[in-house]
Design a protein around this motif. Structure first.
Motif, PDB file in Angstrom:
ATOM      1  N   PHE A 160      54.628  85.528  18.514  1.00  0.00           N
ATOM      2  CA  PHE A 160      54.547  84.105  18.842  1.00  0.00           C
ATOM      3  C   PHE A 160      53.077  83.699  18.879  1.00  0.00           C
ATOM      4  O   PHE A 160      52.196  84.493  19.206  1.00  0.00           O
ATOM      5  CB  PHE A 160      55.201  83.839  20.200  1.00  0.00           C
ATOM      6  CG  PHE A 160      54.901  82.484  20.765  1.00  0.00           C
ATOM      7  CD1 PHE A 160      55.548  81.353  20.290  1.00  0.00           C
ATOM      8  CD2 PHE A 160      53.945  82.328  21.774  1.00  0.00           C
ATOM      9  CE1 PHE A 160      55.252  80.103  20.804  1.00  0.00           C
ATOM     10  CE2 PHE A 160      53.657  81.072  22.293  1.00  0.00           C
ATOM     11  CZ  PHE A 160      54.320  79.965  21.804  1.00  0.00           C
ATOM     12  N   SER A 161      52.805  82.442  18.515  1.00  0.00           N
ATOM     13  CA  SER A 161      51.449  81.926  18.608  1.00  0.00           C
ATOM     14  C   SER A 161      51.484  80.413  18.683  1.00  0.00           C
ATOM     15  O   SER A 161      52.522  79.781  18.457  1.00  0.00           O
ATOM     16  CB  SER A 161      50.609  82.369  17.408  1.00  0.00           C
ATOM     17  OG  SER A 161      49.263  81.972  17.586  1.00  0.00           O
ATOM     18  N   LEU A 162      50.330  79.833  18.983  1.00  0.00           N
ATOM     19  CA  LEU A 162      50.152  78.386  18.962  1.00  0.00           C
ATOM     20  C   LEU A 162      49.148  78.024  17.887  1.00  0.00           C
ATOM     21  O   LEU A 162      48.246  78.807  17.560  1.00  0.00           O
ATOM     22  CB  LEU A 162      49.639  77.898  20.333  1.00  0.00           C
ATOM     23  CG  LEU A 162      50.600  78.047  21.515  1.00  0.00           C
ATOM     24  CD1 LEU A 162      49.924  77.578  22.801  1.00  0.00           C
ATOM     25  CD2 LEU A 162      51.893  77.272  21.277  1.00  0.00           C
ATOM     26  N   LYS A 163      49.341  76.865  17.330  1.00  0.00           N
ATOM     27  CA  LYS A 163      48.434  76.377  16.291  1.00  0.00           C
ATOM     28  C   LYS A 163      46.993  76.407  16.815  1.00  0.00           C
ATOM     29  O   LYS A 163      46.712  75.971  17.937  1.00  0.00           O
ATOM     30  CB  LYS A 163      48.832  74.959  15.902  1.00  0.00           C
ATOM     31  CG  LYS A 163      47.968  74.332  14.828  1.00  0.00           C
ATOM     32  CD  LYS A 163      48.447  72.928  14.512  1.00  0.00           C
ATOM     33  CE  LYS A 163      47.536  72.244  13.503  1.00  0.00           C
ATOM     34  NZ  LYS A 163      47.995  70.858  13.208  1.00  0.00           N
ATOM     35  N   ASN A 164      46.111  76.977  15.982  1.00  0.00           N
ATOM     36  CA  ASN A 164      44.678  77.127  16.276  1.00  0.00           C
ATOM     37  C   ASN A 164      44.390  78.119  17.403  1.00  0.00           C
ATOM     38  O   ASN A 164      43.247  78.241  17.846  1.00  0.00           O
ATOM     39  CB  ASN A 164      44.032  75.773  16.609  1.00  0.00           C
ATOM     40  CG  ASN A 164      44.106  74.813  15.438  1.00  0.00           C
ATOM     41  OD1 ASN A 164      43.944  75.221  14.290  1.00  0.00           O
ATOM     42  ND2 ASN A 164      44.340  73.529  15.723  1.00  0.00           N
ATOM     43  N   GLY A 165      45.417  78.827  17.861  1.00  0.00           N
ATOM     44  CA  GLY A 165      45.180  79.883  18.837  1.00  0.00           C
ATOM     45  C   GLY A 165      44.845  81.196  18.131  1.00  0.00           C
ATOM     46  O   GLY A 165      45.044  81.348  16.917  1.00  0.00           O
ATOM     47  N   HIS A 166      44.336  82.161  18.867  1.00  0.00           N
ATOM     48  CA  HIS A 166      43.946  83.464  18.296  1.00  0.00           C
ATOM     49  C   HIS A 166      45.009  84.504  18.645  1.00  0.00           C
ATOM     50  O   HIS A 166      45.046  85.024  19.772  1.00  0.00           O
ATOM     51  CB  HIS A 166      42.587  83.901  18.822  1.00  0.00           C
ATOM     52  CG  HIS A 166      41.466  82.996  18.420  1.00  0.00           C
ATOM     53  ND1 HIS A 166      40.952  82.961  17.147  1.00  0.00           N
ATOM     54  CD2 HIS A 166      40.783  82.057  19.134  1.00  0.00           C
ATOM     55  CE1 HIS A 166      39.985  82.066  17.081  1.00  0.00           C
ATOM     56  NE2 HIS A 166      39.859  81.499  18.276  1.00  0.00           N
ATOM     57  N   THR A 167      45.877  84.798  17.684  1.00  0.00           N
ATOM     58  CA  THR A 167      46.896  85.827  17.884  1.00  0.00           C
ATOM     59  C   THR A 167      46.278  87.193  17.622  1.00  0.00           C
ATOM     60  O   THR A 167      45.689  87.416  16.556  1.00  0.00           O
ATOM     61  CB  THR A 167      48.085  85.608  16.948  1.00  0.00           C
ATOM     62  OG1 THR A 167      48.559  84.270  17.098  1.00  0.00           O
ATOM     63  CG2 THR A 167      49.203  86.588  17.257  1.00  0.00           C
ATOM     64  N   HIS A 168      46.424  88.090  18.570  1.00  0.00           N
ATOM     65  CA  HIS A 168      45.822  89.417  18.447  1.00  0.00           C
ATOM     66  C   HIS A 168      46.830  90.386  17.813  1.00  0.00           C
ATOM     67  O   HIS A 168      47.978  90.481  18.254  1.00  0.00           O
ATOM     68  CB  HIS A 168      45.416  89.925  19.831  1.00  0.00           C
ATOM     69  CG  HIS A 168      44.861  91.313  19.829  1.00  0.00           C
ATOM     70  ND1 HIS A 168      43.736  91.677  19.123  1.00  0.00           N
ATOM     71  CD2 HIS A 168      45.291  92.458  20.446  1.00  0.00           C
ATOM     72  CE1 HIS A 168      43.486  92.951  19.300  1.00  0.00           C
ATOM     73  NE2 HIS A 168      44.422  93.453  20.099  1.00  0.00           N
ATOM     74  N   PHE A 169      46.394  91.084  16.749  1.00  0.00           N
ATOM     75  CA  PHE A 169      47.243  92.058  16.058  1.00  0.00           C
ATOM     76  C   PHE A 169      46.608  93.440  16.138  1.00  0.00           C
ATOM     77  O   PHE A 169      45.379  93.578  16.162  1.00  0.00           O
ATOM     78  CB  PHE A 169      47.413  91.679  14.576  1.00  0.00           C
ATOM     79  CG  PHE A 169      48.160  90.397  14.352  1.00  0.00           C
ATOM     80  CD1 PHE A 169      49.546  90.366  14.344  1.00  0.00           C
ATOM     81  CD2 PHE A 169      47.469  89.206  14.133  1.00  0.00           C
ATOM     82  CE1 PHE A 169      50.238  89.189  14.124  1.00  0.00           C
ATOM     83  CE2 PHE A 169      48.149  88.020  13.921  1.00  0.00           C
ATOM     84  CZ  PHE A 169      49.529  88.007  13.919  1.00  0.00           C
ATOM     85  N   TRP A 170      47.451  94.469  16.156  1.00  0.00           N
ATOM     86  CA  TRP A 170      46.954  95.836  16.010  1.00  0.00           C
ATOM     87  C   TRP A 170      48.053  96.692  15.392  1.00  0.00           C
ATOM     88  O   TRP A 170      49.221  96.294  15.358  1.00  0.00           O
ATOM     89  CB  TRP A 170      46.473  96.415  17.339  1.00  0.00           C
ATOM     90  CG  TRP A 170      47.534  96.718  18.357  1.00  0.00           C
ATOM     91  CD1 TRP A 170      48.126  97.913  18.611  1.00  0.00           C
ATOM     92  CD2 TRP A 170      48.114  95.801  19.286  1.00  0.00           C
ATOM     93  NE1 TRP A 170      49.042  97.809  19.627  1.00  0.00           N
ATOM     94  CE2 TRP A 170      49.057  96.523  20.068  1.00  0.00           C
ATOM     95  CE3 TRP A 170      47.938  94.431  19.532  1.00  0.00           C
ATOM     96  CZ2 TRP A 170      49.811  95.930  21.070  1.00  0.00           C
ATOM     97  CZ3 TRP A 170      48.684  93.836  20.538  1.00  0.00           C
ATOM     98  CH2 TRP A 170      49.621  94.589  21.291  1.00  0.00           C
ATOM     99  N   ALA A 171      47.663  97.853  14.859  1.00  0.00           N
ATOM    100  CA  ALA A 171      48.607  98.746  14.180  1.00  0.00           C
ATOM    101  C   ALA A 171      48.486 100.149  14.760  1.00  0.00           C
ATOM    102  O   ALA A 171      47.474 100.505  15.372  1.00  0.00           O
ATOM    103  CB  ALA A 171      48.343  98.767  12.681  1.00  0.00           C
ATOM    104  N   SER A 172      49.509 100.935  14.550  1.00  0.00           N
ATOM    105  CA  SER A 172      49.470 102.328  15.022  1.00  0.00           C
ATOM    106  C   SER A 172      48.588 103.161  14.105  1.00  0.00           C
ATOM    107  O   SER A 172      48.364 102.828  12.940  1.00  0.00           O
ATOM    108  CB  SER A 172      50.880 102.907  15.083  1.00  0.00           C
ATOM    109  OG  SER A 172      51.488 102.872  13.801  1.00  0.00           O
ATOM    110  N   GLU A 173      48.107 104.271  14.657  1.00  0.00           N
ATOM    111  CA  GLU A 173      47.228 105.185  13.912  1.00  0.00           C
ATOM    112  C   GLU A 173      47.621 106.607  14.257  1.00  0.00           C
ATOM    113  O   GLU A 173      47.567 107.014  15.417  1.00  0.00           O
ATOM    114  CB  GLU A 173      45.766 104.937  14.272  1.00  0.00           C
ATOM    115  CG  GLU A 173      44.788 105.879  13.599  1.00  0.00           C
ATOM    116  CD  GLU A 173      43.363 105.666  14.075  1.00  0.00           C
ATOM    117  OE1 GLU A 173      42.437 106.083  13.366  1.00  0.00           O
ATOM    118  OE2 GLU A 173      43.188 105.101  15.179  1.00  0.00           O
TER     119      GLU A 173
END
Length: 273
Positions: free
Chosen positions: A149-162
């Motif tokens: 989920f996110s809001l317009k012009n907001g900063h959605t934080h993503f990360w992936a497994s390693e």
């Protein structure tokens, strides 16, 4: 009684060697028979076959995967990348004296054709990029904050497994260990934007939509977007417990995408009674 008359020869003919005595005839016959059927010429051996020249193949990346500062061609800006974002590979053909005979440049999964006979290559246990890709390397998992989920012009934080993955095979009677090591994450945020990182990011429990991170993304429109990441894995192999050897090239493994719903916020003025 019949008599046999022998031909007469002139005296001079015998001196010239025309007349042959009986023992001379037998000697001459023996010489011919021995020469034609029995006697082999001295010091004559069957022709020896000339051994074929042997060759070996050596593959290496244009960017040394063992050096962190040289990964992904960052140290060689003019070196173009392959379509999947991986570093190109150089294939060298060496003779038995380790001298360079041929050199080719190619991308992982698209090896060049070699203009030398196959039976002239030395057999040795090795793993190339195509064989490496056949191992069941699983993809990274994507997470987001806020969760999908996110809001317009907001900063959605993503990360992936390693995670480093290991496999074991038996080749030609030898035990071969293989390691798949994640080295690059290529993000596609579904709105036409993309980002490449050599780290997967990490969870940020205190993150808010106002906080920008190295792996966050801001959507300028509302809607539902499909976020994907392709992880590049480099490989290593070891034969019978020996030293680890690099597998040139990388395997590009796409992750299962996630969907992000982006909303907009509205401000309303409420009059106090």
């Amino acid at each position: 009684m019949n008599t046999i008359q022998l031909p007469l020869y002139a005296a001079g003919d015998e001196e010239n060697g025309i007349r042959m005595r009986p023992e001379s005839i037998h000697e001459e016959h023996d010489k011919k028979e021995n020469f034609n059927y029995k006697r082999q010429p001295k010091n004559q051996s069957s022709p020896k076959s000339v051994p074929k020249e042997k060759y070996s193949i050596r593959d290496y990346e244009s960017c040394d995967p063992q050096k962190i500062e040289a990964r992904f061609c960052d140290s060689i800006p003019e070196e173009s990348r392959c379509p999947d974002g991986s570093a190109p590979i150089y294939r060298q053909i060496l003779n038995d004296e380790d001298r360079l005979v041929r050199q080719y440049r190619y991308c992982a999964g698209d090896p060049p054709e070699i203009d030398l006979p196959e039976d002239s290559f030395i057999e040795e246990i090795s793993i190339d990029i195509n064989e490496f890709k056949e191992y069941p390397i699983f993809a990274s998992e994507i997470s987001s904050n806020p969760n999908k989920f996110s809001l317009k012009n907001g900063h959605t934080h993503f990360w992936a497994s390693e995670e480093v993955q290991s496999f074991t095979s038996n080749l030609s009677g030898s035990t071969v260990r293989i390691r798949a090591i994640p080295v690059q994450w290529n993000w596609d945020y579904g709105d036409g934007a993309s980002k490449t990182r050599d780290f997967p990011g990490e969870a940020a429990p205190n993150h808010t939509l106002r906080d920008e991170t190295p792996t966050s993304h801001s959507y300028s429109d509302t809607g539902t977007f499909q976020v994907e990441v392709t992880t590049l894995y480099r490989g290593e192999f070891s034969v019978d417990g020996g030293a680890w050897q690099a597998i040139p090239g990388q395997a590009a493994v796409p992750s299962e995408p996630i969907e992000i719903d982006v909303w907009r916020t509205e401000k309303e003025l409420i009059a106090n009674e």
